[in-house]
Design an enzyme around this catalytic site. Sequence first.
Site, short mmCIF file in Angstrom:
data_model
loop_
_atom_site.label_atom_id
_atom_site.label_comp_id
_atom_site.label_asym_id
_atom_site.label_seq_id
_atom_site.Cartn_x
_atom_site.Cartn_y
_atom_site.Cartn_z
N ASP A 86 -11.74 -1.26 -6.54
CA ASP A 86 -12.89 -1.87 -5.89
C ASP A 86 -13.11 -3.32 -6.34
OD1 ASP A 86 -15.08 -1.71 -4.02
OD2 ASP A 86 -16.39 -1.84 -5.77
N ARG A 114 9.59 -9.73 11.70
CA ARG A 114 10.42 -8.62 11.25
C ARG A 114 11.40 -9.03 10.16
NH1 ARG A 114 12.63 -5.16 16.19
NH2 ARG A 114 13.32 -3.94 14.39
N HIS A 145 -12.01 -8.04 -4.26
CA HIS A 145 -12.09 -6.65 -3.79
C HIS A 145 -10.70 -6.11 -3.51
CE1 HIS A 145 -13.45 -3.07 -1.74
NE2 HIS A 145 -12.75 -3.42 -0.67
N LYS A 171 -6.79 1.59 1.08
CA LYS A 171 -6.30 1.11 -0.23
C LYS A 171 -6.39 2.20 -1.30
CE LYS A 171 -9.25 -2.29 -0.26
NZ LYS A 171 -9.82 -2.13 1.10
#
Length: 315
Positions: A184, A252, A145, A166
Amino acid sequence: MSTILTAQNVYEAQRETLKLAWQSGKAGANRLLELATARFPGMALVGHLNFVHPNRVQVIGTNETAYLYEHITPEARQLALAELFGSPSSAIVIVANGQDVPDEMRRAADAASMPLFSSSLPSPRVIHDLQYYLARALAEREILHGVFMEVMGLGVFLTGESGVGKSELALELLSRGHRLIADDACEFFRIGPDGLQGRCPDMLCDFLEVRGLGILNIRAMFGETAVRHEKTLHLIVRLKDYTSNPQSGIDRLQAEQKTRAILGIEVAEVALFVAPGRNLAVLVEVATRGHILRRRGINALEDFIHRQSLAMKSP
């Protein structure tokens, strides 16, 4: 998950490319071409006539015909044909090089319900093209997906929880000149020991679903160059909701290059946090540029650490 092909499937898919004609053995149209390791480990999918380790597709060229009809006796030939067409390991026999198919081959194919094709192409060409086709058609595959995009020439798979954004990100990337491959559901399959190919299922090609806008036809909306059917996977971008992932948990410096295993192949993965004001399309482009640089041996973090080390050593 893997695909199972029949002799009928192969004939329909390669009839024009390989100039195939179905000569005999039509009762065996449903004979299966399984993976090379499914039942007979080490067996090749396609190759010239082989009685010791029969190929799934046995190809008869001029040398093989000469062996059968010039170098052995008629009695031995009858035994060889019975072994060829009666082999449970094989699914198709192809007579290549535009050779005439002998009647005794036709009769043996009908008796054993073994599909017998002929091709006007040279046998090496038939073997090469069929190997390429079958390796892809029978490859192990997995449906995931997400949204698969081509960004700066690389295949980038956008994944994350449902509703994280998305499709909206894909729409923004499209508006910036990148291309959609699948929305999808994306089907990935192995194309080699270290390569994955991703493609869109036929029913979903060209379409993108965006909450509030519904189903969009990307080809009609953005043009022919905005979509493509398949692409090699290079990078996974995992979208994460910033509110459920506090800043204290973010690496980070991204000191460790993360990967994700798909069908046994490790693919580079980066995580992007979704929050108001963040331009995710730009971040995906930068992540892609960074991946391209790493593939060229350029690592910004290593360069930064090296510069700091030199500064600390200098008087």
